[in-house]
Design a protein around this motif. Structure first.
Motif, PDB file in Angstrom:
ATOM      1  N   ASN A  67       0.828  -1.206   0.000  1.00 52.97           N
ATOM      2  CA  ASN A  67       0.000   0.000   0.000  1.00 52.97           C
ATOM      3  C   ASN A  67       0.867   1.262   0.000  1.00 52.97           C
ATOM      4  OD1 ASN A  67      -2.761   0.522  -0.254  1.00 52.97           O
ATOM      5  ND2 ASN A  67      -2.848   1.361   1.817  1.00 52.97           N
ATOM      6  N   GLY A  68       1.947   1.213  -0.760  1.00 57.01           N
ATOM      7  CA  GLY A  68       2.849   2.347  -0.866  1.00 57.01           C
ATOM      8  C   GLY A  68       3.941   2.392   0.182  1.00 57.01           C
ATOM      9  N   MET A  69       3.882   1.509   1.186  1.00 57.47           N
ATOM     10  CA  MET A  69       4.859   1.488   2.264  1.00 57.47           C
ATOM     11  C   MET A  69       6.021   0.575   1.876  1.00 57.47           C
ATOM     12  SD  MET A  69       4.295   0.182   6.218  1.00 57.47           S
ATOM     13  CE  MET A  69       2.666   0.920   6.212  1.00 57.47           C
ATOM     14  N   ASP A  70       7.222   1.130   1.836  1.00 58.80           N
ATOM     15  CA  ASP A  70       8.407   0.360   1.459  1.00 58.80           C
ATOM     16  C   ASP A  70       8.785  -0.581   2.602  1.00 58.80           C
ATOM     17  OD1 ASP A  70      11.105  -0.487   0.830  1.00 58.80           O
ATOM     18  OD2 ASP A  70      11.218   1.202  -0.559  1.00 58.80           O
ATOM     19  N   THR A  71       8.978  -1.858   2.280  1.00 62.32           N
ATOM     20  CA  THR A  71       9.263  -2.851   3.319  1.00 62.32           C
ATOM     21  C   THR A  71      10.657  -2.707   3.910  1.00 62.32           C
ATOM     22  OG1 THR A  71       9.999  -4.475   1.678  1.00 62.32           O
ATOM     23  CG2 THR A  71       7.668  -4.539   2.323  1.00 62.32           C
ATOM     24  N   THR A  72      11.497  -1.874   3.300  1.00 58.25           N
ATOM     25  CA  THR A  72      12.812  -1.641   3.885  1.00 58.25           C
ATOM     26  C   THR A  72      12.793  -0.469   4.861  1.00 58.25           C
ATOM     27  OG1 THR A  72      13.463  -0.178   2.059  1.00 58.25           O
ATOM     28  CG2 THR A  72      14.002  -2.517   1.855  1.00 58.25           C
ATOM     29  N   GLY A  73      11.612   0.120   5.077  1.00 59.16           N
ATOM     30  CA  GLY A  73      11.479   1.236   6.015  1.00 59.16           C
ATOM     31  C   GLY A  73      11.642   0.795   7.454  1.00 59.16           C
ATOM     32  N   LYS A  74      11.580   1.752   8.346  1.00 51.59           N
ATOM     33  CA  LYS A  74      11.828   1.484   9.762  1.00 51.59           C
ATOM     34  C   LYS A  74      10.597   0.991  10.504  1.00 51.59           C
ATOM     35  CE  LYS A  74      15.603   4.841  10.139  1.00 51.59           C
ATOM     36  NZ  LYS A  74      16.106   6.059  10.822  1.00 51.59           N
ATOM     37  N   ASP A  75       9.389   1.284   9.970  1.00 47.46           N
ATOM     38  CA  ASP A  75       8.167   0.985  10.717  1.00 47.46           C
ATOM     39  C   ASP A  75       7.673  -0.436  10.416  1.00 47.46           C
ATOM     40  OD1 ASP A  75       6.030   1.181  12.366  1.00 47.46           O
ATOM     41  OD2 ASP A  75       5.078   2.875  11.352  1.00 47.46           O
ATOM     42  N   LEU A  76       8.474  -1.429  10.789  1.00 46.77           N
ATOM     43  CA  LEU A  76       8.097  -2.818  10.527  1.00 46.77           C
ATOM     44  C   LEU A  76       6.889  -3.247  11.356  1.00 46.77           C
ATOM     45  CD1 LEU A  76      11.520  -4.663  10.218  1.00 46.77           C
ATOM     46  CD2 LEU A  76       9.887  -4.133   8.408  1.00 46.77           C
ATOM     47  N   LYS A  77       6.727  -2.677  12.531  1.00 49.09           N
ATOM     48  CA  LYS A  77       5.589  -3.019  13.374  1.00 49.09           C
ATOM     49  C   LYS A  77       4.284  -2.675  12.677  1.00 49.09           C
ATOM     50  CE  LYS A  77       3.587  -2.218  17.959  1.00 49.09           C
ATOM     51  NZ  LYS A  77       3.733  -1.490  19.252  1.00 49.09           N
ATOM     52  N   GLU A  78       4.230  -1.504  12.065  1.00 44.12           N
ATOM     53  CA  GLU A  78       3.036  -1.087  11.330  1.00 44.12           C
ATOM     54  C   GLU A  78       2.825  -1.966  10.110  1.00 44.12           C
ATOM     55  OE1 GLU A  78      -0.315   1.233  10.176  1.00 44.12           O
ATOM     56  OE2 GLU A  78       0.724   0.875  12.074  1.00 44.12           O
ATOM     57  N   LEU A  79       3.916  -2.282   9.403  1.00 43.69           N
ATOM     58  CA  LEU A  79       3.822  -3.141   8.221  1.00 43.69           C
ATOM     59  C   LEU A  79       3.254  -4.503   8.587  1.00 43.69           C
ATOM     60  CD1 LEU A  79       4.555  -3.835   5.244  1.00 43.69           C
ATOM     61  CD2 LEU A  79       6.794  -4.554   6.097  1.00 43.69           C
ATOM     62  N   ARG A  80       3.772  -5.106   9.660  1.00 46.81           N
ATOM     63  CA  ARG A  80       3.355  -6.463  10.023  1.00 46.81           C
ATOM     64  C   ARG A  80       1.968  -6.491  10.657  1.00 46.81           C
ATOM     65  NH1 ARG A  80       9.498  -7.920  11.964  1.00 46.81           N
ATOM     66  NH2 ARG A  80      10.280  -8.201   9.832  1.00 46.81           N
ATOM     67  N   ARG A  81       1.469  -5.340  11.048  1.00 52.83           N
ATOM     68  CA  ARG A  81       0.074  -5.271  11.498  1.00 52.83           C
ATOM     69  C   ARG A  81      -0.868  -5.466  10.307  1.00 52.83           C
ATOM     70  NH1 ARG A  81      -4.057  -1.757  12.212  1.00 52.83           N
ATOM     71  NH2 ARG A  81      -2.985  -0.021  11.228  1.00 52.83           N
ATOM     72  N   HIS A  82      -0.406  -5.071   9.135  1.00 53.02           N
ATOM     73  CA  HIS A  82      -1.233  -5.179   7.935  1.00 53.02           C
ATOM     74  C   HIS A  82      -1.062  -6.508   7.211  1.00 53.02           C
ATOM     75  CE1 HIS A  82      -2.690  -1.082   8.066  1.00 53.02           C
ATOM     76  NE2 HIS A  82      -1.466  -0.614   8.169  1.00 53.02           N
ATOM     77  N   VAL A  83       0.099  -7.157   7.394  1.00 48.92           N
ATOM     78  CA  VAL A  83       0.398  -8.383   6.653  1.00 48.92           C
ATOM     79  C   VAL A  83       0.651  -9.512   7.645  1.00 48.92           C
ATOM     80  CG1 VAL A  83       1.854  -9.463   4.912  1.00 48.92           C
ATOM     81  CG2 VAL A  83       1.469  -6.984   4.838  1.00 48.92           C
ATOM     82  N   GLY A  84      -0.253 -10.491   7.664  1.00 47.86           N
ATOM     83  CA  GLY A  84      -0.087 -11.636   8.548  1.00 47.86           C
ATOM     84  C   GLY A  84       0.326 -12.867   7.761  1.00 47.86           C
ATOM     85  N   ILE A  85       1.356 -13.568   8.235  1.00 51.18           N
ATOM     86  CA  ILE A  85       1.822 -14.786   7.564  1.00 51.18           C
ATOM     87  C   ILE A  85       1.635 -15.985   8.486  1.00 51.18           C
ATOM     88  CG2 ILE A  85       3.772 -15.989   6.543  1.00 51.18           C
ATOM     89  CD1 ILE A  85       4.952 -13.441   5.630  1.00 51.18           C
ATOM     90  N   VAL A  86       1.027 -17.026   7.939  1.00 52.45           N
ATOM     91  CA  VAL A  86       0.894 -18.300   8.642  1.00 52.45           C
ATOM     92  C   VAL A  86       1.792 -19.298   7.923  1.00 52.45           C
ATOM     93  CG1 VAL A  86      -0.672 -20.133   9.368  1.00 52.45           C
ATOM     94  CG2 VAL A  86      -1.487 -17.762   9.271  1.00 52.45           C
TER      95      VAL A  86
END
Length: 283
Positions: A67-86
């Motif tokens: 959603n426009g958020m680069d995965t190399t950014g610092k806010d990994l907590k916010e990123l992983r709130r949006h993307v769940g992996i099982v």
């Protein structure tokens, strides 16, 4: 919430004798609300690819945007709130003394009251088809399929916009597989979230997803609708894969009954097509 990969490449252990290129110039876009399957033989890059979608791995080259958020950014907590992996066998990660505590674990890091946490846990456990009475049980008292559901509930309770499942039915019997895929389909339809399913089962992929991405040697070999990908059996077989078994049956029947539609890839669709054929013949 969309996923965009631009010129994504990834190399394991670069600069060492064990260096291995796992992804090569991947370009793809997964739109909000899609149900996408990813297939490929072992070592084709499937798992490496999905680990880029929530920042577990960082691109060697290129970039991934959620959603426009680069995965190399610092806010990994916010990123992983949006993307769940099982991942495969997620029940191995269960560790709390009760199902309730296991599902609630991630919520306790947020500013929520106990009542709010309980409400969310109950919603999550119901979403995966379990009753509230399991909440006070030990996860280790449950069946394999129930443990798998609890593990998925622990991801769903965080309300991800994208749910990624890596071989979610590995090791389960046919009934367990059907139950898991049943609630995953319900989650996709009722919650409208993006679902990405990694699987070795062509039958499951054909039955569940709308679009399939075929990985081969770290690159995208094919990407399209089920009927377009599975109709090219020769290309799939050249890279060591196959179409669903029913596709081979329908092609054989097509040689005998030319009016049959052989672009059929599930048992239920094949049954319907054969019934239509018999009706046309007046049988």
């Amino acid at each position: 919430m969309s996923i965009v990969a631009e010129n994504l490449s990834y190399t394991y252990m670069p600069g060492t004798p064990f260096e291995r290129v796992a992804l090569k110039n991947i370009n793809l876009k997964i739109e909000d609300g899609e149900f996408v399957g990813i297939i490929g033989h072992t070592g084709s890059g499937k798992s490496t690819l999905i680990q880029h979608f929530n920042g577990l791995l960082k691109p060697t080259e290129g970039r991934v945007l959620i959603n426009g958020m680069d995965t190399t950014g610092k806010d990994l907590k916010e990123l992983r709130r949006h993307v769940g992996i099982v991942f495969q066998y997620p029940e191995h990660q269960l560790f709390e003394e009760t199902v309730y505590k296991d599902i609630a674990f991630g919520l306790r890091r947020q500013n929520m009251t106990e009542d709010e946490i309980r409400d969310e846990v109950v919603k999550a456990v119901k979403a995966v088809g379990l009753n509230e009475d399991v909440l006070e049980k030990s996860p280790f008292e449950l069946s394999g399929g129930q443990k798998r559901r609890v593990a998925v509930a622990g991801v769903l309770v965080m309300k991800p916009s994208i749910l990624i499942l890596d071989e979610p039915t590995a090791g389960l019997d046919p009934r367990g597989r059907d139950e898991i895929f049943g609630f995953i389909t319900d989650i996709h339809e009722t919650m409208g979230i993006t679902v990405i399913l990694v699987s070795h089962s062509m039958e499951d992929i054909a039955r569940l997803v709308d679009r399939v991405i075929v990985m081969n040697g770290g690159a995208i070999e094919m990407d399209g609708r089920i009927e377009d990908v599975f109709s090219d059996i020769d290309r799939l077989e050249r890279i060591g894969l196959s179409a669903p078994q029913v596709a081979y049956l329908m092609k054989r029947l097509k040689a005998v009954f030319p009016d049959i539609n052989d672009r059929v890839y599930t048992v239920s669709a094949a049954r319907d097509e054969l019934l239509k054929h018999l009706k046309r013949k007046g049988a």
